[in-house]
Motif scaffolding. Sequence first.
Motif: not given
Length: 517
Positions: A148-166
């Motif tokens: 699975v890849s993500i599209n670099i173009k989608g990062m133009r509109r910012h990205l959030a990485i969310l999760a609990q610790t660990g």
Amino acid sequence: MKAGVKGVQDLEYEIGFTAGKNSSGHFQFVISENADIKKWEYVGLNINGSIVIGRIEDIVSKSDLMDESIDYESIKRYTENKINDSTNMSYVNVLGRLENDNLVQSREIITPGLKVYKLSSAILKKLFSFPDEESLYIGNLPDTGVPVSINIKGMRRHLAILAQTGAGKSHTASVIMEELLKKGASIIVLDPHADYVFMKKDRDGKIYSDNIDVFRTPLSTGRYSRDDIGIIKEFTIRFQDLTADDIKGIMGIKDNYTQMSPLIDDILKAMKGKKDLNDFMNTAEKLPQDDYRKIKGRLVFLEKIREIFSDYTTGIKDYLGPGKMSVLDLSGMDQYLANYFSFRILSEIYDSKISSEFKYPVFIFVEEAHNFVPPRVNSNIAGMIKKIAAEGRKFGIFLTVITQRPGKIDADVLSQCNSQIILRVTNPIDQNAILQSSENITESLMEDLPSLDTGEAIIVGEIVKMPVIIKVRDRETKPGGSDIDIISLLKEARDEVRKMNNPDEIKKKNKNLLGDF
Ligand SMILES: Nc1ncnc2c1ncn2[C@@H]1O[C@H](COP(=O)(O)OP(=O)(O)OP(=O)(O)O)[C@@H](O)[C@H]1O
Ligand SMILES: [Mg+2]
């Protein structure tokens, strides 16, 4: 069994039939006895030549004979006589209609009795990949191993990485950084816990990339080894280069501190010597007693962090360059000092981008983003992050915010992130904050969050063609700031206690203390 219909290459084999009441957005199907299919897998329907794709949200097994009201003896008898009327029902969320290997909205009617197929790996591979130039490979589908890849173009509109610790936020962010680096991105990492400081090396300790610079400050508590020292740069500031506002920022004196703020201006005006920190301190001591007392605490702090001042100011030319990643280790700093450093760097980058001085795209990763931009706080750094979230994409600055407290970060910043990578979250308050933060996130996706394993992530938004759960790939770079090995340290502590209580050891110790007599 082959599908035997148009799109045979996309639909692998039949796994059941639609049944009951279905809408164009959801359908259910009875799973055939031998079908090897699990929750989260992808299925397809062939509706008049159109392939409609869905993702299994849930699988329920039920039986009329053996329902909840059954008694023990009856179920035992049925089981022993191999009487089994159970049906496995699968509930599917429609993701879209396949058109030229992309998904478009599906409005097809889904009637009962349609054959349901497992999607082929070949079509999954296409759906989760992008042309090479745009593609960042970050993981695999958990069961099939499809990349699975993500599209670099989608990062133009910012990205959030969310999760609990660990749960694997920093790991995931490192993987994205590795991929961005391969694409020649300029990357800046604000790293309050020294999580990324070893990325210059690969997992075997060899240099991974010459394009990564790690800047520590004399306050850093990052656990560098002797070998690492040579490849770490110092981030320092020349006191003479600071403006009055800079000095106030470092000392934590805000604009509305009307008693302290003018005193700093007075000291700066009265300085007669080299205009360095010593000059500043000496001049401060000459203030009238009452005034001196007002800022004494802040001067003590300045003295404590004296080491960050040297005869060179680390500037934008040191940390920003095409294809270059700079990690700023902010460990060991109070939050407002970390804020000051971060603001200094981000505002320099912002200025160089709006003036087009630096033309290449810049990707900024903010770890522990809730500390830099909490709700309703108007600090310089919060303002700068909000500005980048709102306008950065126009100038080529793209933000990735990383946080374990989605409820404790400015809601505007989160809602400006059009893509999310969400790993395990069990706390309902944080789950709710995530649900509120974006329309990409549905309640049914939220239901999966608590059951994710470490390193499993839900990806939604512009960086993917459709929501997907992946296992994030292994890192190529050396991890930093990982959890301490509690088990082996406890073992070491037990050995220590055993040694201390050993009669021979005690005798030896006493002998050393008392000598032979
Ligand atoms: N996809 C993965 N594959 C293998 N190991 C992983 C993966 N994701 C995370 N881990 C491991 O799990 C541990 C925790 O990961 P990580 O430090 O990224 O979590 P985190 O969410 O950033 O935690 P914190 O909130 O404490 O910073 C680390 O030891 C990391 O190596
Ligand atoms: Mg982390």
